[in-house]
Motif scaffolding. Structure first.
Motif, PDB file in Angstrom:
ATOM      1  N   TYR A 152       0.834  -1.206   0.000  1.00  0.00           N
ATOM      2  CA  TYR A 152       0.000   0.000   0.000  1.00  0.00           C
ATOM      3  C   TYR A 152       0.872   1.260   0.000  1.00  0.00           C
ATOM      4  CZ  TYR A 152      -2.641   3.859   2.008  1.00  0.00           C
ATOM      5  OH  TYR A 152      -3.171   5.093   2.254  1.00  0.00           O
ATOM      6  N   GLY A 153       1.910   1.260   0.852  1.00  0.00           N
ATOM      7  CA  GLY A 153       2.815   2.401   0.907  1.00  0.00           C
ATOM      8  C   GLY A 153       3.551   2.612  -0.406  1.00  0.00           C
ATOM      9  N   GLU A 154       3.933   1.499  -1.056  1.00  0.00           N
ATOM     10  CA  GLU A 154       4.657   1.599  -2.325  1.00  0.00           C
ATOM     11  C   GLU A 154       3.755   2.144  -3.436  1.00  0.00           C
ATOM     12  OE1 GLU A 154       6.202  -2.267  -3.069  1.00  0.00           O
ATOM     13  OE2 GLU A 154       7.591  -2.200  -1.383  1.00  0.00           O
ATOM     14  N   ILE A 155       2.504   1.703  -3.453  1.00  0.00           N
ATOM     15  CA  ILE A 155       1.568   2.208  -4.469  1.00  0.00           C
ATOM     16  C   ILE A 155       1.319   3.692  -4.244  1.00  0.00           C
ATOM     17  CG2 ILE A 155      -0.777   2.035  -5.385  1.00  0.00           C
ATOM     18  CD1 ILE A 155      -0.756  -0.920  -4.567  1.00  0.00           C
ATOM     19  N   ARG A 156       1.135   4.062  -2.987  1.00  0.00           N
ATOM     20  CA  ARG A 156       0.886   5.468  -2.645  1.00  0.00           C
ATOM     21  C   ARG A 156       2.083   6.350  -3.032  1.00  0.00           C
ATOM     22  NH1 ARG A 156       0.755   5.959   3.425  1.00  0.00           N
ATOM     23  NH2 ARG A 156       2.976   5.798   2.983  1.00  0.00           N
ATOM     24  N   ASP A 157       3.298   5.823  -2.844  1.00  0.00           N
ATOM     25  CA  ASP A 157       4.514   6.592  -3.146  1.00  0.00           C
ATOM     26  C   ASP A 157       4.972   6.433  -4.592  1.00  0.00           C
ATOM     27  OD1 ASP A 157       4.499   7.365  -0.509  1.00  0.00           O
ATOM     28  OD2 ASP A 157       5.924   5.826   0.140  1.00  0.00           O
ATOM     29  N   ASN A 158       4.186   5.704  -5.389  1.00  0.00           N
ATOM     30  CA  ASN A 158       4.483   5.513  -6.823  1.00  0.00           C
ATOM     31  C   ASN A 158       5.868   4.898  -7.045  1.00  0.00           C
ATOM     32  OD1 ASN A 158       3.840   5.534  -9.484  1.00  0.00           O
ATOM     33  ND2 ASN A 158       3.895   7.749  -9.757  1.00  0.00           N
ATOM     34  N   ILE A 159       6.163   3.830  -6.330  1.00  0.00           N
ATOM     35  CA  ILE A 159       7.477   3.205  -6.438  1.00  0.00           C
ATOM     36  C   ILE A 159       7.692   2.568  -7.808  1.00  0.00           C
ATOM     37  CG2 ILE A 159       6.880   0.896  -5.601  1.00  0.00           C
ATOM     38  CD1 ILE A 159       9.652   1.788  -3.851  1.00  0.00           C
ATOM     39  N   ASP A 160       6.605   2.215  -8.505  1.00  0.00           N
ATOM     40  CA  ASP A 160       6.748   1.600  -9.824  1.00  0.00           C
ATOM     41  C   ASP A 160       7.397   2.557 -10.820  1.00  0.00           C
ATOM     42  OD1 ASP A 160       5.540  -0.775  -8.957  1.00  0.00           O
ATOM     43  OD2 ASP A 160       3.550   0.057  -9.289  1.00  0.00           O
ATOM     44  N   ARG A 161       7.086   3.851 -10.716  1.00  0.00           N
ATOM     45  CA  ARG A 161       7.698   4.838 -11.607  1.00  0.00           C
ATOM     46  C   ARG A 161       9.205   4.909 -11.355  1.00  0.00           C
ATOM     47  NH1 ARG A 161       5.403   8.845 -14.401  1.00  0.00           N
ATOM     48  NH2 ARG A 161       3.470   8.652 -13.225  1.00  0.00           N
ATOM     49  N   GLU A 162       9.594   4.890 -10.067  1.00  0.00           N
ATOM     50  CA  GLU A 162      11.015   4.910  -9.721  1.00  0.00           C
ATOM     51  C   GLU A 162      11.714   3.652 -10.226  1.00  0.00           C
ATOM     52  OE1 GLU A 162      11.965   5.944  -5.637  1.00  0.00           O
ATOM     53  OE2 GLU A 162       9.938   6.722  -5.392  1.00  0.00           O
ATOM     54  N   ALA A 163      11.036   2.511 -10.090  1.00  0.00           N
ATOM     55  CA  ALA A 163      11.626   1.247 -10.536  1.00  0.00           C
ATOM     56  C   ALA A 163      11.836   1.236 -12.045  1.00  0.00           C
ATOM     57  CB  ALA A 163      10.731   0.078 -10.123  1.00  0.00           C
TER      58      ALA A 163
END
Length: 214
Positions: A85-96
């Motif tokens: 949930y935290g990763e989705i909220r922080d948009n970690i996929d864009r960083e990855a």
């Protein structure tokens, strides 16, 4: 039939949404290396992740049948959901996606002397693979619920996606965030089902353990 389709769909979603952390760590670690070392680091990360998933799968399928461990597995999966949930909220996929893109192209990002040694990068990647492999295997094993074909499918798909489509997957999740939220909803459902069975299951649930002690 419908249950099987749901389970296969749930496994695909779990593999997709749980790949973000792994891709980010591998990409960032590789991008900090000199261009000629990046491909070796990424290949190492993929191989280690594949081996760890196979080993953890062999252990998980047996351990989830041990009384009390299904309940503990549910708590761990709830923690995975909270972190996701935290990763989705922080948009970690864009960083990855950005990190993997940089690592894939020798003329992008950092091109000077390596900021860390190949060994240091491989250590970072191995630690990430350990954590992510446990999460991925636990989720797939919970959905498969003893079905070997589903377990093999889920782990094989996770390895293939990571090896050949990690950057594309991260970009897809960035462009269509609804996939990530749907995957999170599925994992919460799976964790809730594990939690319920971890309490009431006649063979491995906490109620059975408590009942047998009296």
């Amino acid at each position: 039939m419908l249950q099987h389709l749901f389970d296969f769909g749930a496994i695909v979603l779990a593999d997709l949404v749980l790949s973000g952390d792994n891709a980010l760590i591998i990409g960032m670690a590789a991008a900090s290396l000199s261009p000629e070392q990046r491909k070796r680091a990424i290949l190492f990360g993929i191989i280690v992740a594949a081996v760890l998933r196979i080993l953890f799968a062999l252990v998980a399928t047996k351990m989830l049948g041990v009384p009390g461990l299904l309940f503990l597995g549910a708590l761990l999966l709830f923690w995975v959901c909270w972190r996701l949930y935290g990763e989705i909220r922080d948009n970690i996929d864009r960083e990855a996606a950005s990190a993997l893109d940089t690592a894939d192209h020798g003329n992008e990002g950092y091109t000077g002397p390596p900021r860390k040694t190949l060994f240091q990068a491989l250590i970072s990647i191995t630690v990430a693979d350990l954590s992510m492999s446990i999460d991925n295997v636990l989720a797939v094993a919970a959905i498969a619920d003893g079905n070997t074909e589903m377990l093999v499918f889920g782990l094989g798909l996770a390895i293939l996606l990571m090896a050949f489509a990690a950057t594309l997957i991260m970009k897809l999740l960035t462009r269509v965030p609804a996939i990530s939220w749907l995957g999170l909803a599925v994992l919460i459902y799976v964790a809730g089902d594990m939690f319920y069975r971890g309490i009431v299951d006649p063979e491995t649930g906490l109620m059975a353990i408590i009942g047998s002690s009296f």
